[in-house]
Scaffold this motif. Sequence first.
Motif, short mmCIF file in Angstrom:
data_model
loop_
_atom_site.label_atom_id
_atom_site.label_comp_id
_atom_site.label_asym_id
_atom_site.label_seq_id
_atom_site.Cartn_x
_atom_site.Cartn_y
_atom_site.Cartn_z
N ILE A 167 -4.79 -9.47 4.85
CA ILE A 167 -5.67 -9.11 5.97
C ILE A 167 -5.07 -7.99 6.81
O ILE A 167 -5.79 -7.28 7.52
N ARG A 168 -3.75 -7.81 6.76
CA ARG A 168 -3.10 -6.78 7.56
C ARG A 168 -3.33 -5.38 7.01
O ARG A 168 -3.03 -4.40 7.67
N LYS A 169 -3.83 -5.29 5.79
CA LYS A 169 -4.07 -3.99 5.18
C LYS A 169 -5.54 -3.56 5.29
O LYS A 169 -5.92 -2.53 4.74
N VAL A 170 -6.35 -4.35 6.00
CA VAL A 170 -7.76 -4.02 6.17
C VAL A 170 -7.89 -3.00 7.29
O VAL A 170 -7.38 -3.20 8.40
N SER A 171 -8.56 -1.89 7.02
CA SER A 171 -8.74 -0.86 8.05
C SER A 171 -9.86 -1.22 9.01
O SER A 171 -9.74 -1.05 10.23
#
Length: 246
Positions: free
Chosen positions: A222-226
Amino acid sequence: MTRLAQGMVMVLLGAAALSVTVTSQAYLNYVREEFRPFLVAAGVALVLLGAVTTALELRAAPEDGQDGPPHGHSHGHDHARAPAVAWLLLAPVVVIFVVAPPALGAYTAAAADPAAVVESAPEDDGLDAEVLGDGPVEMTLREFVVRAWTDEERTLAGHDIRLTGFAVPDPEGRGWYLARLQIACCAADAIVNRVLIENQPEPPEDSWWTVTGRWVEPEGDIRKVSDHRFEVVEMVAVDHPPDPYE
């Protein structure tokens, strides 16, 4: 500019500061609510200083009309006067009363970088109990995106969420954003919190909406979702709030 003109400008500037803080809430378009006492104090100080300066100059005017050089000068010219064009310096002051700049909106949100992923969700924000309850959960956009980015348990999944913000076009054409600007001090440091909406027609730019729907749970980290996506089931147009920022 003469001292008389300086006094008048100070009075007008002070009056402008008081007009957006005492008689209205327009100051919320530029700074956070807690700055109101300082703006009021500055406005009062400017009005008083300007009034004193103007009064002293008007009082001294008859003395300047006496024979001989004004104020003891013998230069052959009068420092109490300035070219008439100097009065154009009052134009910006007049603009404050006639054309008050609006709050930042879709243009700024589209150009600004999204809020950075934070290291952890706010502690003791009280959302866990609400998310697990019945009915839509009222959240700010900041609360939503922070939890969507950081909650490894993904407690938002499967729960109805209610968000309020303004419409911003998506330059990539995937849909549109519901956004809200967040400020720490003033409009100059604004950052944008936003969610991507793809299942509803794009409303007019800068129009305000309260939407109810669900977080589209992403695959992977989820931390890589822009941009977190939000599936809307209900949209209600709302008035522009007095305080447009989070």
